[in-house]
Design a protein around this motif. Structure first.
Motif, short mmCIF file in Angstrom:
data_model
loop_
_atom_site.label_atom_id
_atom_site.label_comp_id
_atom_site.label_asym_id
_atom_site.label_seq_id
_atom_site.Cartn_x
_atom_site.Cartn_y
_atom_site.Cartn_z
N ARG A 3 0.83 -1.19 0.00
CA ARG A 3 0.00 0.00 0.00
C ARG A 3 0.87 1.26 0.00
NH1 ARG A 3 -4.33 -0.82 4.27
NH2 ARG A 3 -4.45 -2.69 3.05
N ALA A 4 1.97 1.18 0.80
CA ALA A 4 2.85 2.34 0.91
C ALA A 4 3.38 2.73 -0.47
CB ALA A 4 4.00 2.03 1.86
N GLN A 5 3.75 1.72 -1.24
CA GLN A 5 4.32 2.01 -2.56
C GLN A 5 3.31 2.70 -3.46
OE1 GLN A 5 6.14 -1.84 -3.32
NE2 GLN A 5 7.55 -0.80 -4.66
N SER A 6 2.08 2.13 -3.47
CA SER A 6 1.11 2.68 -4.41
C SER A 6 0.74 4.11 -4.04
CB SER A 6 -0.12 1.79 -4.48
OG SER A 6 -0.67 1.65 -3.19
N SER A 7 0.77 4.41 -2.73
CA SER A 7 0.41 5.77 -2.34
C SER A 7 1.54 6.74 -2.65
CB SER A 7 0.05 5.82 -0.86
OG SER A 7 1.23 5.71 -0.10
N HIS A 8 2.72 6.20 -2.95
CA HIS A 8 3.80 7.08 -3.33
C HIS A 8 3.96 7.18 -4.83
CE1 HIS A 8 4.96 6.76 0.92
NE2 HIS A 8 5.49 7.92 0.72
N GLY A 9 2.95 6.75 -5.55
CA GLY A 9 2.98 6.86 -7.01
C GLY A 9 2.87 8.32 -7.39
N PRO A 10 2.78 8.60 -8.71
CA PRO A 10 2.68 9.99 -9.13
C PRO A 10 1.47 10.64 -8.45
CG PRO A 10 2.19 8.48 -10.93
CD PRO A 10 2.74 7.67 -9.81
N SER A 11 1.68 11.72 -7.72
CA SER A 11 0.60 12.29 -6.93
C SER A 11 -0.33 13.12 -7.80
CB SER A 11 1.18 13.16 -5.81
OG SER A 11 2.07 14.10 -6.37
N ARG A 12 0.22 13.70 -8.89
CA ARG A 12 -0.62 14.56 -9.73
C ARG A 12 -0.82 13.91 -11.09
NH1 ARG A 12 1.23 20.54 -10.88
NH2 ARG A 12 2.78 19.22 -11.84
N PRO A 13 -2.06 13.47 -11.37
CA PRO A 13 -2.29 12.85 -12.68
C PRO A 13 -2.20 13.91 -13.78
CG PRO A 13 -4.36 13.11 -11.48
CD PRO A 13 -3.28 13.54 -10.56
N PRO A 14 -1.82 13.50 -15.00
CA PRO A 14 -1.75 14.47 -16.11
C PRO A 14 -3.11 15.14 -16.29
CG PRO A 14 -0.89 12.34 -16.76
CD PRO A 14 -1.49 12.16 -15.40
N ILE A 15 -3.09 16.44 -16.54
CA ILE A 15 -4.34 17.20 -16.64
C ILE A 15 -5.22 16.65 -17.77
CG2 ILE A 15 -5.30 19.47 -17.17
CD1 ILE A 15 -2.78 20.62 -15.79
N ALA A 16 -4.58 16.27 -18.88
CA ALA A 16 -5.35 15.75 -20.00
C ALA A 16 -6.15 14.52 -19.57
CB ALA A 16 -4.41 15.38 -21.14
N PHE A 17 -5.53 13.69 -18.71
CA PHE A 17 -6.21 12.49 -18.25
C PHE A 17 -7.44 12.85 -17.44
CE2 PHE A 17 -3.84 8.30 -18.34
CZ PHE A 17 -3.36 8.55 -19.61
N VAL A 18 -7.28 13.84 -16.58
CA VAL A 18 -8.40 14.23 -15.72
C VAL A 18 -9.56 14.71 -16.58
CG1 VAL A 18 -9.15 15.83 -13.93
CG2 VAL A 18 -6.88 14.79 -13.81
N VAL A 19 -9.25 15.53 -17.58
CA VAL A 19 -10.30 16.08 -18.43
C VAL A 19 -10.99 14.97 -19.22
CG1 VAL A 19 -10.78 17.57 -20.40
CG2 VAL A 19 -9.19 18.32 -18.60
N LEU A 20 -10.19 14.10 -19.84
CA LEU A 20 -10.78 13.03 -20.65
C LEU A 20 -11.56 12.06 -19.78
CD1 LEU A 20 -7.85 12.44 -23.13
CD2 LEU A 20 -10.03 13.54 -23.59
N ALA A 21 -11.03 11.78 -18.57
CA ALA A 21 -11.75 10.90 -17.66
C ALA A 21 -13.08 11.53 -17.26
CB ALA A 21 -10.90 10.63 -16.41
#
Lengths: 268, 257, 351
Positions: A3-21
């Motif tokens: 769990r610790a590892q996954s929570s240390h993944g990229p904290s900010r998703p690409p903006i394009a991803f957020v918009v398309l999602a």
């Protein structure tokens, strides 16, 4: 992956991803909003309190759970064979499994009719030998929804079996476990979450199935009329009933899917 | 570093939105409305209207007739929800009523043809069906259209006029799927439009229903006022009502009202 | 019960394992080799997870695999206990269920299996963990459970595939000692597969060195260490390993006393000296290395650009020098030489 590892993944998703999602979410949400907007809330109970609706609900429940059961009983072995046995024509068999996903359900239903109907390739000898007519019966409904929904189970489980570390199965065998014991006590628990996911997908596809059912099993209230068929018929006459029925299906499905995702399918 | 990543991200968004916008415009309004007539026609009219469309296009060079074929009720729902359609041809006046009542039609609807019903049985008539009385036989596999679609409502009128309580095994959502099951031999008999029996390939045989109990199905047609090309729509309806149009329809088994 | 195996396994076009190995009752043999030498293939073939292409595997007179005779005993009927690399405990089962797995698979009753499993866990000091999920164990605990799981079925042969590789250095020393005990309690032949020479030297009676699918040398730990036959053996297995008693910065090995850097350690220890850390002199060296002694050359061996000098009493060691040094110092058999090694170059760990 801890769990610790996954929570240390990229904290900010690409903006394009957020918009398309977000576009994708809106795309799924809009029809639901449309449905809710047209729902006759005050008459909801009276619209749903009819024998036709109760019959359709029971039939849909029976047919969808039967589809999941049959798909599991024969689909898991099929997935195992596809994942583990290297045989000539494996690609062809896998393509065959995909067929119900590609065929328009109505065509799938017609194909079932030509195969298993009273005059069908297999159905005719069956009828002559036993007098059994599959179309226009609950058997027809179960066959139609199983045909359309089983691929989801086979594909999910096959993928999971391919990801299983076979060394664990070897370890079990070295401890004296035969093939069936290895599968039951080691392989099955390891693919458990995927199997559950496959069963849920299969159920979801089965509960919503319309085209193959109406083509193969026909439409008779109390006999072969599942919820989607009832919705379709209602849409022709009384849109309020159709909307109420659709809302009922959405409620049942969301309850089952959300509950199961949370309870069963939470990643280990 | 962070700034350049951000800019990269924004560029992607802009291009994605541009692509979606392009798709929307190219789907929505690429062609000039005046050269396209959109006609929603009931399933049972599909072959006849294909012929009517071709003839209309031949008489009006540069005009395209676009057919939207489906169950009458489904087509009506689409129009009620604002589908951009110029003409609506339904298989029953009941189905047409909400359109006229809702002020969506340009004036009243006109009955442009009439169809009669017939008994359809699989080729060779394996169950030896002779008439409407056989529809009460529990032993036979009987199919009708669902009561909510016109062919189902008409079939039940015929049944009650003949005094037969049908032992129905399936209520099909449209004529097409009823015919499929009869052609496949899965049903022993069903009630469809005479035009369907005539246009069906060898798999189906027709048995006439006596005039005394038969029902005339009125097919109404209307121009939809909110359609993108009401002028074209009116021209098409006029063509359907014309001598040439009626002749084409008669060729498919329809009767002039 | 004795294991007698002659194995040929082809893997694709590139790799062929072709080896023979014999392990006597009550003995531990090591299969020592670098990664990719074919060790895992050998384990799979012996355990029955991979049929051999040619040869014969016989355990206690029973033929387990003989393609020419059309004999292949499947893994579940071989009665070979395997401690797998990474242990492969069933994470979804409890520790107790893991240990009892073999007995349950043999259709021994659930109760009998649980009683026996809990007895094993008691011996291993893991009773309090019996209801934990196996996935929650530490590396050392997992290894013990893996050993118990393999031994509870009363196997005819015990295979240990890299049993220490998954452990960290501190745990390794402790676990190694326990493993040595378990090995000695198991009466049948034991085969230890490892890439770690120290492990092989400490746990095995006989070492089989495997390189590129072939056995290149068989012998005792001393044979391997002192008389390496290949470059690989000389390189990897070449470190001098000595057992002795430590006390305030000195380790007594036999009659010889070595000064070491670690002054805190005491009791029974393992001392390692790399052959290249030892300097060779014709006369007593100047300067102040802490360890200086006189000895004779037993043998000189050339491996390409390196030369290995085997020395005699009071401390038999392997020393590595360059060919130029051999010429300059005119080294040959029976030469009298002086050796020196810095105290800090001697590794010491509890042993």
């Amino acid at each position: 992956m801890s769990r610790a590892q996954s929570s240390h993944g990229p904290s900010r998703p690409p903006i394009a991803f957020v918009v398309l999602a977000a576009i994708a979410v809106v795309f799924f949400l809009l029809p639901l909003i449309g449905l809710l907007a047209r729902t006759p809330w005050s008459d909801l109970v009276s619209l749903l309190a009819s024998e036709v609706v109760a019959d359709a609900l029971v039939l849909s429940a029976i047919a969808s759970f039967a589809a999941v059961t049959i798909s599991t009983v024969v689909g898991v072995p099929l997935a195992w064979v596809l994942a583990r046995v290297d045989f000539r024509g494996r690609a062809l068999v896998r393509g065959l499994v995909l067929l119900p996903l590609v065929l328009p359900p109505v065509v799938g239903g017609a194909a079932l009719l030509f195969a298993l109907g009273r005059r069908g390739v297999v159905g005719e000898p069956l009828y002559e030998a036993t007098g059994l007519v599959l179309p226009f019966s609950i058997w027809g409904v179960v066959i139609a929804v199983t045909f359309v929904s089983m691929p989801f189970l086979v594909l999910t489980v096959e993928g999971a079996l391919r990801n299983v570390d076979v060394r664990f199965e070897g370890a079990a065998a070295s401890l004296g476990a035969g093939g069936w014991t290895v599968f039951r006590r080691v392989t099955l628990p390891m693919i458990g979450p995927s199997l559950a996911a496959g069963m849920v997908l299969t159920w979801a596809r089965a509960i919503g199935e319309f085209g193959a059912t109406v083509t193969f099993a026909g439409n008779l209230a109390g006999e072969t009329q599942t919820l989607p068929l009832a919705v379709f018929v209602a849409l022709e006459t009384n849109r309020d009933t159709a909307t109420a029925l659709s809302l009922l299906m959405v409620a049942i499905s969301l309850t089952v899917l959300v509950l199961l995702r949370d309870r069963w399918l939470r990643p280990q | 570093m962070a700034a350049s990543t951000l800019r990269y991200g924004r560029l992607r968004v802009v291009s994605a939105v541009a692509v979606i916008g392009f798709l929307l415009t190219s789907c929505g309004g690429s062609s000039d409305a005046s050269d396209e007539v959109r006609v929603s026609a009931a399933s049972s009219l599909s072959l006849a209207f294909a012929a009517l469309g071709s003839a209309f296009e031949a008489l009006n060079p540069g005009v395209d007739v676009v057919l939207n074929i489906g169950g009458s009720s489904l087509l009506r729902e689409q129009i009620l929800e604002g589908a951009p359609v110029d003409v609506y041809a339904s298989a029953s006046t009941d189905t047409m009523a909400p359109i006229v009542d809702g002020g969506l039609s340009d004036g009243n609807a006109t009955v442009f043809v009439r169809g009669f019903l017939a008994i359809a049985v699989p080729a060779g008539n394996p169950a030896h069906v002779t008439g409407l009385d056989d529809f009460g036989n529990e032993e036979l596999l009987i199919g009708l259209c669902d009561v909510v679609v016109p062919c189902g409502a008409y079939a039940r009128q015929v049944m009650s006029r003949a005094g037969v309580e049908p032992a129905v095994d399936t209520n099909e959502p449209n004529v097409r799927s009823l015919l499929t099951k009869i052609e496949a031999g899965e049903l022993d008999a069903g009630i469809v439009y005479m035009t369907d029996v005539r246009s069906a390939s060898g798999g189906v045989e027709g048995i006439e229903i006596p005039d005394a109990v038969n029902v005339a199905a009125d097919y109404p047609i209307a121009v939809i006022v909110e359609g993108p090309n009401t002028v074209g729509g009116r021209a098409f309806v006029d063509f359907v009502m014309s001598g040439v149009g009626q002749e084409i329809l008669a060729g498919f088994g329809f009767v002039t009202p | 019960m004795t294991l007698n195996a002659s194995i040929t396994v082809k893997r694709g076009d590139e790799f062929t394992l072709e080896m023979s190995i014999r392990v006597e009752e009550g003995k531990t043999a090591a299969l020592l080799g670098p990664n990719g030498a074919g060790k895992s293939t050998a384990v799979a073939a012996l355990a029955g997870l991979l049929p051999i292409d040619q040869g014969r595997i016989v355990l206690g007179g029973r033929v387990l695999d003989d393609p020419d005779a059309g004999v292949f005993v499947p893994p579940d009927e071989r009665g070979i206990g395997v401690v797998f690399q990474d242990y492969l405990l069933f994470g979804h089962l409890t520790v107790s269920e893991n240990v009892a797995f073999g007995l349950r698979s043999q259709k021994k009753g659930r109760d009998a299996a649980e009683v026996k499993a809990s007895a094993w866990l008691e011996r291993l000091g893991l009773s309090q963990l019996s209801k934990s999920k196996a996935r929650d164990l530490s590396g050392g605990q997992a290894q013990k459970v893996a050993v118990a799981r393999a031994l509870i079925i009363d196997p005819g042969l015990l295979l240990l595939d890299e049993p220490m590789a998954a452990l960290d250095a501190t745990t390794r020393v402790e676990v190694r000692r326990d493993l040595a005990d378990h090995l000695s309690e198991f009466a049948g032949p034991r085969l230890l597969i490892t890439h770690d020479p120290t492990e092989a030297f400490l746990l095995a009676d006989e070492i089989n060195v495997i390189e590129e699918g072939r056995i290149t040398q068989v012998g005792s730990a001393d044979d391997i260490r002192l008389r390496p036959r290949t470059r690989y053996v000389a390189d990897l297995a070449g470190s001098n390993l000595l057992t002795g008693i430590a006390s305030s910065g000195a380790v007594t090995v036999g009659t010889h006393v070595l000064q070491v850097g670690d002054t805190a350690i005491g009791g029974s220890v393992l001392a390692t000296i790399h052959p290249r850390a030892i300097s060779v002199h014709r006369q007593h060296p100047e300067g102040s290395p802490r360890n200086v002694w006189k000895t004779t050359i037993v043998r000189i061996e050339h491996f390409g650009d390196r030369v290995r000098v085997q020395t005699g009493d009071p401390l038999p060691l392997a020393v590595e020098v360059t060919p130029a040094a051999v010429d300059a110092l005119r080294l040959k058999g029976d030469s009298e030489i002086w050796l020196s090694v810095k105290a800090t170059e001697i590794g010491v760990e509890p042993g």
